[in-house]
Design a protein around this motif. Sequence first.
Motif, PDB file in Angstrom:
ATOM      1  N   GLN A  12      67.615  48.371   9.630  1.00 53.55           N
ATOM      2  CA  GLN A  12      68.651  49.411   9.556  1.00 53.55           C
ATOM      3  C   GLN A  12      68.514  50.407  10.700  1.00 53.55           C
TER       4      GLN A  12
ATOM      5  N   ALA B  29      69.647  48.861  13.870  1.00 47.28           N
ATOM      6  CA  ALA B  29      71.113  48.725  13.886  1.00 47.28           C
ATOM      7  C   ALA B  29      71.776  50.066  14.177  1.00 47.28           C
ATOM      8  N   LEU B  30      71.247  51.141  13.572  1.00 46.60           N
ATOM      9  CA  LEU B  30      71.841  52.469  13.792  1.00 46.60           C
ATOM     10  C   LEU B  30      71.644  52.936  15.232  1.00 46.60           C
TER      11      LEU B  30
ATOM     12  N   ASP C  76      73.908  50.967  17.410  1.00 49.77           N
ATOM     13  CA  ASP C  76      75.258  51.496  17.199  1.00 49.77           C
ATOM     14  C   ASP C  76      75.441  52.805  17.984  1.00 49.77           C
TER      15      ASP C  76
ATOM     16  N   ARG D  36      69.813  58.889   2.296  1.00 49.73           N
ATOM     17  CA  ARG D  36      70.610  59.803   3.131  1.00 49.73           C
ATOM     18  C   ARG D  36      69.757  60.530   4.167  1.00 49.73           C
TER      19      ARG D  36
ATOM     20  N   LEU E  67      69.086  58.172   6.975  1.00 48.22           N
ATOM     21  CA  LEU E  67      70.351  57.967   7.681  1.00 48.22           C
ATOM     22  C   LEU E  67      70.652  59.152   8.606  1.00 48.22           C
TER      23      LEU E  67
ATOM     24  N   LYS F 117      70.576  58.908  12.698  1.00 47.48           N
ATOM     25  CA  LYS F 117      71.854  59.226  13.359  1.00 47.48           C
ATOM     26  C   LYS F 117      71.641  60.361  14.377  1.00 47.48           C
TER      27      LYS F 117
ATOM     28  N   LYS G  15      69.398  53.130  -5.214  1.00 45.24           N
ATOM     29  CA  LYS G  15      69.752  52.713  -3.842  1.00 45.24           C
ATOM     30  C   LYS G  15      69.437  51.238  -3.542  1.00 45.24           C
TER      31      LYS G  15
ATOM     32  N   TYR H  13      84.737  51.585  18.639  1.00 45.74           N
ATOM     33  CA  TYR H  13      84.097  51.039  19.835  1.00 45.74           C
ATOM     34  C   TYR H  13      83.446  49.684  19.581  1.00 45.74           C
ATOM     35  N   LEU H  14      83.491  49.224  18.323  1.00 46.90           N
ATOM     36  CA  LEU H  14      82.891  47.926  18.002  1.00 46.90           C
ATOM     37  C   LEU H  14      83.969  46.851  17.877  1.00 46.90           C
TER      38      LEU H  14
ATOM     39  N   PHE I  48      76.872  44.760  12.005  1.00 47.72           N
ATOM     40  CA  PHE I  48      76.258  46.072  11.758  1.00 47.72           C
ATOM     41  C   PHE I  48      76.066  46.311  10.255  1.00 47.72           C
TER      42      PHE I  48
ATOM     43  N   ALA J 286      73.355  44.251   8.863  1.00 47.77           N
ATOM     44  CA  ALA J 286      72.044  44.841   9.171  1.00 47.77           C
ATOM     45  C   ALA J 286      71.763  46.025   8.249  1.00 47.77           C
ATOM     46  N   MET J 287      72.805  46.803   7.945  1.00 48.76           N
ATOM     47  CA  MET J 287      72.618  47.946   7.048  1.00 48.76           C
ATOM     48  C   MET J 287      72.266  47.481   5.630  1.00 48.76           C
TER      49      MET J 287
END
Lengths: 378, 326
Positions: A3, A6-7, A10, A116, A119, A123, B75, B93-94, B102, B105-106
């Motif tokens: 994750q 990936a972030l 991104d 969160r 995340l 980010k 979760k 943008y993807l 994505f 992966a998340m």
Amino acid sequence: MTQTTALLIDGYRQVNDKKLFWITLGLSGLVVAIIAMLGVTPEGLKILIWELKNPVFNATVMPPAEFYKYVFTTLGISIWLAWIASILALVSTGSIFPDFLAQGSVDLVLSRPIGRVKLFFVKYLSGLLFAALQVTVFTVGSFLVIGVRGGVWEPGLFIAIPVFVLFFSYLFSICVFLGVLSRSSMLAILVTILLWFCLFIVNSTDGMVSMIKAQMEVKVERLERELAEAQAESIVTVEAEPDAEAPVEGESEPETQPEEEAESAADIEHLADRIEDARGEVRTIQRVADTIIGIKTVMPKTGETIGLLERWLIDTAHLPRQRVDGNASRWQLDQRAAEDKLIENLRGRSVSWIIGTSVIFECVLLLLACWRFSRRDF
Amino acid sequence: MPVDDLAIDLNHVEKRFGRSVHALRGVNMQVHGGEVFGLLGPNGAGKSTLVKIMMTVVHASHATGTILGRRIGHKPTLKRIGYLPEHARFPSYLSGRQVIDFFGAMAKMPRPQRRVRVDQMLELVGAAEYADRKIKTYSKGMQQRIGLAQAMVHDPDLLVLDEPTDGVDPIGRRDIREALTQIRDDGKTVFINSHLLSELEMVCERVAFLVQGQVVKQGRIEDLTFDQVHYQIVLHRPMGVEAIGSALAVEWDGQIGASVTGKTAEGLLLELTDSTLTLRSSDPLDAQPLIDRLRAADMVITDVRSVRPTLEELLLQAVGENGGAS
């Protein structure tokens, strides 16, 4: 880890998609090219093939390697990256959190098995990528220029990368905090720039007050020296008095001696008064300086963080300054002494105070923003 | 997961926004594993809020119950759930492929697995052709297909879709319906929130009606409509109110819009609109004497059919009974 990776990827793609990122990168290349065009010779400065003779600033005062490091820290970092590129970076990254928190966008990520808090911080880190990529490219370019043109391969330059990212992180934390609270890119960017301007004002005031304080202290020191000299002269006169008690007949000196003594005593008294006044002024300016330092302690120290680069990369002896010789006036000497004192004072501020208190400010803002992000319904 | 297990078991879910808005007032809802379940309700009933609570996007003021056997808000369980929110906004943008990758992966899918699944999903939703174009060039329908693909990429046990056919053309809707049927046949559970009741009617086995923050009805569509089934007898042409009344020995004593209503000697409620006679009874035996009488009066019957109320009619009924605004 999947994750986080990936972030971050991104985040890179998001930055990569922005035209402003490439414009800033292009401008960084231009600044490196400008640095490469500059040179220093024993006679003065050289811009491409044109030589500007300068007795104050030349290779004898500052060797080429030091010159390039100085240009890198002042023009490259302090002006280009710490001002212009940072504003462009804020404009580019200011929308990261508001866009991310938009309805229909945040739902997609929050509904995944990721906390969160994690995340939020990943980010946040991905937002710093913009600054990190910019400063890395710029530093590598400058490293090559300094190596080729200055003849010195200075790996110490790469300290600019973490320092600049740290500097930008202070501003970005404000932007993120406002972005999470308001979900408005425009508001977050504008208020961050406004606060940054306030920090600049406080920092400039600090610089001015420190200079005035240094001048006052130099004045006190000079007056104290003068007083000591005057008192020494006075003692010499008094010691010489027993011989003078039996003046040679016909000489008028004994008549004038008491007047000189009185004058000398008056001078000493006057000097002592001036010292007392100057000390009073120093105490007043010290109170102002303490207040400013108190204010700065709880604020991020953007200017001083960037200033660390100059402290670490440039030797004080090589800083470009007005040459002072034996014929210099008292004012010039005082001014030079004040400058020395100011540099000593500013460079004496501890790294832990500059970075530590700024990072505490940043952490507090980020924790508040993270708490809001974690508690909020989207 | 065994079909009999509850995929979603919500008990007394409440949500207040501030002091004035009571969005959910103790929702109780059960969704069985392996079924396609529809959530219906008028605007502002709290459907999206309920879905967001299930997906941890909104914090419930109070909630007990489970999703896939774990407490609401757990979760790690989200790894087994796929979600397409209403008005989903994907990073412009993807490319479509990158979006699916994505979100895979998340959901903690390893990269090699993602590579295979992304291609499979693109094929399934019919988006392979434009998968490498940037999302910003997509139409709403294309984005919705990618949305569905990202929700399914990690092969979830439960798929939660909020308005999945929003902005999708009829062909796209058909494709989505087929994909959902396929998913259900694979033993997965699908939870759909949609205002397109005819769409839900086509794919859902069970539904719940949410009105003013409460589930007022839930169950199989057949069960919910069982006692409201009626029969319609269609005559060749309008024969006149008097002639039909005389043939059936009915006295018309009421009027609803363009229809007249009355009762037979057996006490059966009838409604006549032009050439269509509606019998308000779910028992097919009640229709037989009426057919005989009409035939005895030389009236030509072109159609006899049993009619169930639509979901729309049920919803309107539920809203009317519970004082909700639509």
